[in-house]
Design a protein around this motif. Structure first.
Motif, PDB file in Angstrom:
ATOM      1  N   PHE A 244       0.725  -1.081  -0.046  1.00 56.13           N
ATOM      2  CA  PHE A 244      -0.144   0.040   0.124  1.00 56.13           C
ATOM      3  C   PHE A 244       0.716   1.519  -0.054  1.00 56.13           C
ATOM      4  O   PHE A 244       1.656   1.397   0.894  1.00 56.13           O
ATOM      5  N   GLU A 245       0.606   2.046  -1.043  1.00 53.92           N
ATOM      6  CA  GLU A 245       1.334   3.509  -1.025  1.00 53.92           C
ATOM      7  C   GLU A 245       0.435   4.508  -1.011  1.00 53.92           C
ATOM      8  O   GLU A 245      -0.836   4.652  -1.278  1.00 53.92           O
ATOM      9  N   VAL A 246       0.812   5.023   0.201  1.00 54.49           N
ATOM     10  CA  VAL A 246      -0.112   6.278   0.561  1.00 54.49           C
ATOM     11  C   VAL A 246      -0.029   7.691  -0.323  1.00 54.49           C
ATOM     12  O   VAL A 246       1.315   8.005  -0.396  1.00 54.49           O
ATOM     13  N   ASP A 247      -1.234   8.121  -0.447  1.00 54.69           N
ATOM     14  CA  ASP A 247      -1.205   9.322  -1.562  1.00 54.69           C
ATOM     15  C   ASP A 247      -1.148  10.343  -0.734  1.00 54.69           C
ATOM     16  O   ASP A 247      -2.330  10.600  -0.041  1.00 54.69           O
ATOM     17  N   PHE A 248      -0.375  11.258  -0.196  1.00 55.97           N
ATOM     18  CA  PHE A 248      -0.469  12.355   0.340  1.00 55.97           C
ATOM     19  C   PHE A 248      -1.065  13.638  -0.464  1.00 55.97           C
ATOM     20  O   PHE A 248      -0.191  13.684  -1.694  1.00 55.97           O
ATOM     21  N   PRO A 249      -1.649  14.576  -0.084  1.00 54.28           N
ATOM     22  CA  PRO A 249      -2.087  15.657  -0.714  1.00 54.28           C
ATOM     23  C   PRO A 249      -1.065  16.588  -0.955  1.00 54.28           C
ATOM     24  O   PRO A 249      -0.031  16.664  -0.105  1.00 54.28           O
ATOM     25  N   GLU A 250      -1.198  17.304  -2.123  1.00 52.18           N
ATOM     26  CA  GLU A 250       0.077  18.070  -2.472  1.00 52.18           C
ATOM     27  C   GLU A 250      -0.109  19.488  -1.570  1.00 52.18           C
ATOM     28  O   GLU A 250       0.828  20.153  -1.146  1.00 52.18           O
ATOM     29  N   GLU A 251      -1.232  19.910  -1.072  1.00 42.82           N
ATOM     30  CA  GLU A 251      -1.568  20.882  -0.470  1.00 42.82           C
ATOM     31  C   GLU A 251      -2.762  20.940   0.346  1.00 42.82           C
ATOM     32  O   GLU A 251      -3.794  20.108   0.056  1.00 42.82           O
ATOM     33  N   LEU A 252      -2.951  21.777   1.491  1.00 42.46           N
ATOM     34  CA  LEU A 252      -4.054  21.884   2.034  1.00 42.46           C
ATOM     35  C   LEU A 252      -4.579  23.162   2.436  1.00 42.46           C
ATOM     36  O   LEU A 252      -3.781  23.896   2.456  1.00 42.46           O
ATOM     37  N   SER A 253      -5.935  23.341   2.510  1.00 45.58           N
ATOM     38  CA  SER A 253      -6.463  24.643   2.632  1.00 45.58           C
ATOM     39  C   SER A 253      -6.046  25.055   4.245  1.00 45.58           C
ATOM     40  O   SER A 253      -5.831  24.138   4.972  1.00 45.58           O
ATOM     41  N   GLN A 254      -6.455  26.351   4.678  1.00 47.98           N
ATOM     42  CA  GLN A 254      -6.211  26.573   6.142  1.00 47.98           C
ATOM     43  C   GLN A 254      -7.301  25.860   6.885  1.00 47.98           C
ATOM     44  O   GLN A 254      -6.857  25.571   8.019  1.00 47.98           O
ATOM     45  N   GLU A 255      -8.360  25.729   6.394  1.00 55.39           N
ATOM     46  CA  GLU A 255      -9.378  25.108   7.102  1.00 55.39           C
ATOM     47  C   GLU A 255      -9.001  23.688   7.487  1.00 55.39           C
ATOM     48  O   GLU A 255      -9.415  23.119   8.441  1.00 55.39           O
ATOM     49  N   GLN A 256      -8.455  22.997   6.500  1.00 56.58           N
ATOM     50  CA  GLN A 256      -7.961  21.629   6.679  1.00 56.58           C
ATOM     51  C   GLN A 256      -6.958  21.431   7.472  1.00 56.58           C
ATOM     52  O   GLN A 256      -7.009  20.517   8.363  1.00 56.58           O
ATOM     53  N   ARG A 257      -6.064  22.592   7.445  1.00 57.10           N
ATOM     54  CA  ARG A 257      -4.895  22.558   8.548  1.00 57.10           C
ATOM     55  C   ARG A 257      -5.447  22.625   9.884  1.00 57.10           C
ATOM     56  O   ARG A 257      -5.020  21.729  10.814  1.00 57.10           O
ATOM     57  N   ASP A 258      -6.282  23.506   9.945  1.00 57.42           N
ATOM     58  CA  ASP A 258      -6.688  23.609  11.312  1.00 57.42           C
ATOM     59  C   ASP A 258      -7.507  22.521  11.931  1.00 57.42           C
ATOM     60  O   ASP A 258      -7.546  22.323  13.034  1.00 57.42           O
ATOM     61  N   GLY A 259      -8.259  21.671  11.151  1.00 59.82           N
ATOM     62  CA  GLY A 259      -9.082  20.665  11.352  1.00 59.82           C
ATOM     63  C   GLY A 259      -8.209  19.646  11.884  1.00 59.82           C
ATOM     64  O   GLY A 259      -8.316  18.939  12.798  1.00 59.82           O
TER      65      GLY A 259
END
Length: 269
Positions: A244-259
């Motif tokens: 299993f290879e984990v696909d990390f998001p290239e970027e996060l919104s501020q709302e996602q980072r806060d969550g």
């Protein structure tokens, strides 16, 4: 003493390399060369097994070849002619020489024989039924005895099909090692954190369900017992190993980072 089957000097002279002294030499049966051909098969065919016909061209004896031979005492086998050489009074050495006109012991081919105007052999199409057993491996031979080229005075050689597994098959993502299969699956980060169930169709079309609980690390390998290739012994299957290879998001919104900070921040060491 003259040359004869019971000559006591025969074995003595053979020790000094005088072959053929003291009687007729035994000529073993000759065989035409084996023919090897690649048999390209998909992994799916090797998983399921397959049966099919193939046709190839070989040389077969002229149907009237026996009418084109004549007796010759000098011929001791296919391509072998023997001539005698006197070493000393009463002692004779038999020497083997190459002669393609000799087609067998005591038989020679007639030149310009009308019964076989095209020569000793002629091309012919041969069909064989190929039975690929489940689980056969890359490089494994399938042999058909005595169906290679024919030649006067020879036994026909064998046709040997060498299995070549087709690589980079776009119809599936499996790779194989012996009886085991390997598969790489990409999963999103959220599945790696909370767990998931992965489903896919196997080579024979049956659905495989792989539940994964807990946190999955990148390049984690999970073994699925009994979902590999059929064993050649007929005793079950090998195993399937899924990476299993984990696909990390290239970027996060501020709302996602806060969550994420709110949920996982307490886990910082």
């Amino acid at each position: 003493h003259g040359v004869g089957g019971g000559d006591p000097f025969g074995s003595i002279f053979e020790q000094f390399g005088f072959r053929g002294f003291g009687g007729q030499q035994q000529t073993r049966e000759r065989k035409t060369p084996n023919v090897e051909m690649p048999l390209r098969l998909s992994l799916k065919q090797l998983y399921l097994g397959a049966t099919f016909e193939i046709t190839y061209v070989r040389e077969v004896l002229c149907s009237s070849w026996r009418e084109c031979t004549k007796r010759s005492q000098d011929c001791q086998g296919p391509g072998i002619k023997v001539r005698s050489q006197q070493l000393a009074p009463g002692f004779v050495q038999q020497v083997q020489v190459r002669d393609d006109k000799c087609v067998g012991r005591g038989e020679m081919w007639k030149s310009n024989c009308k019964a076989c105007p095209n020569g000793k052999t002629e091309p012919d199409n041969v069909s064989v039924s190929v039975d690929v057993q489940k689980g056969m491996r890359n490089g494994e031979p399938i042999t058909f005895s005595e169906v290679a080229d024919e030649k006067v005075g020879h036994t026909a050689g064998d046709l040997v099909l060498i299995i070549q597994e087709q690589k980079d098959d776009p119809s599936h993502s499996f790779t194989r090692e012996n009886d085991d299969l390997y598969l790489t699956v990409e999963i999103p980060l959220v599945d790696a954190l909370v767990g998931f169930t992965h489903k896919f169709l196997h080579l024979d079309g049956h659905e495989v369900t792989v539940p994964v609980s807990g946190v999955t690390e990148c390049d984690h390998v999970k073994k699925v017992k009994g979902e590999g290739m059929p064993r050649r012994s007929g005793n079950g299957h090998g195993d399937l190993f899924i990476t299993f290879e984990v696909d990390f998001p290239e970027e996060l919104s501020q709302e996602q980072r806060d969550g994420i900070e709110k949920i996982l921040g307490s886990m910082r060491k």
